[in-house]
Motif scaffolding. Structure first.
Motif, PDB file in Angstrom:
ATOM      1  N   SER A 145      -1.051   6.098  -0.961  1.00 26.48           N
ATOM      2  CA  SER A 145      -1.626   5.068  -0.089  1.00 26.48           C
ATOM      3  C   SER A 145      -2.886   4.448  -0.690  1.00 26.48           C
ATOM      4  CB  SER A 145      -1.935   5.649   1.297  1.00 26.48           C
ATOM      5  OG  SER A 145      -3.036   6.540   1.240  1.00 26.48           O
ATOM      6  N   TYR A 146      -3.486   5.125  -1.670  1.00 27.46           N
ATOM      7  CA  TYR A 146      -4.693   4.600  -2.315  1.00 27.46           C
ATOM      8  C   TYR A 146      -4.380   3.720  -3.517  1.00 27.46           C
ATOM      9  CZ  TYR A 146      -7.652   7.452   0.626  1.00 27.46           C
ATOM     10  OH  TYR A 146      -8.304   7.977   1.711  1.00 27.46           O
ATOM     11  N   GLN A 198      -3.186   0.492  -4.745  1.00 28.06           N
ATOM     12  CA  GLN A 198      -2.964  -0.842  -4.208  1.00 28.06           C
ATOM     13  C   GLN A 198      -2.642  -1.840  -5.317  1.00 28.06           C
ATOM     14  OE1 GLN A 198      -2.961  -1.277  -0.862  1.00 28.06           O
ATOM     15  NE2 GLN A 198      -3.434   0.904  -0.663  1.00 28.06           N
ATOM     16  N   SER A 199      -1.858  -2.851  -4.973  1.00 27.78           N
ATOM     17  CA  SER A 199      -1.499  -3.900  -5.917  1.00 27.78           C
ATOM     18  C   SER A 199      -2.749  -4.560  -6.499  1.00 27.78           C
ATOM     19  CB  SER A 199      -0.641  -4.951  -5.195  1.00 27.78           C
ATOM     20  OG  SER A 199      -0.316  -6.003  -6.048  1.00 27.78           O
TER      21      SER A 199
END
Length: 198
Positions: free
Chosen positions: A30-31, A33-34
């Motif tokens: 979840s950490y 990121q694009s």
């Protein structure tokens, strides 16, 4: 466990608790990121939860992967430097004390340096085997467990990459650090209720 989490949060860390590798992977993922830039510290724990494969497969991030096969020593060093100024640095730890100190040793120093300062955030995967009582226990674990096992890991990695194996007890743990606190939520700890890494 909650008492430990409270102590760690009081040190400024953001803390997650995971029951196993799968939950640790989902939390960690979840950490990622694009469009973010990511640096890596050598970590068997990161690999064991599946996060390393996930990161290296993503094409929408900038990853400074010093472990990529076929790169030169110069490129390896360059990527280590670039990884220290990223949005997120992903690593494990050699030890975590019950009063909140992260205890680590490094050969080159990029991992301990990045944990201290540089990346905007540091994501640290912590197996339950890394949790120790005191700072002295943490440093003992570094030399008696982590360093010995990492010699084999890093020499095997060097051979795999076509390089000369050169690690031993004299150079595997040249640079030591312990962090007793940090700015709020910069360091993210994922505590895993399984043994992970060295």
């Amino acid at each position: 466990m909650q008492e430990l989490i409270n102590t760690l949060e009081a040190c400024g860390y953001k803390v997650h608790s995971a029951k196993d590798k799968n939950e640790a992977f989902e939390i960690s993922k979840s950490y990622i990121q694009s469009s973010m830039s990511i640096g890596l510290g050598g970590s068997t724990s990161v690999q064991e939860i599946g996060l390393l494969d996930y990161i290296t497969s993503k094409e929408d991030i900038t990853l400074y992967n010093q472990y990529e096969k076929g790169i030169s020593i110069e490129e390896n060093t360059n990527r280590r430097r670039q990884g220290m100024l990223t949005d997120l640095f992903v690593t494990g730890t050699n030890a975590l004390t019950k009063d909140g100190k992260l205890v680590n040793a490094d050969g080159s120093g990029n991992r301990v340096a990045a944990m201290i300062f540089g990346p905007k955030n540091v994501l640290v995967i912590v197996g339950k085997n890394k949790i120790v009582d005191t700072l002295e226990d943490g440093f003992a674990r570094v030399m008696d467990v982590s360093a010995v096992k990492n010699i084999n890991r890093m020499n095997n990695k060097a051979i795999e990459m076509g390089k000369e194996p050169r690690h031993n007890l004299d150079n595997i743990a040249n640079k030591f650090s312990y962090i007793k606190a940090d700015e709020k939520d910069r360091i993210i700890l994922v505590l895993v209720d399984e043994d992970l890494g060295f």
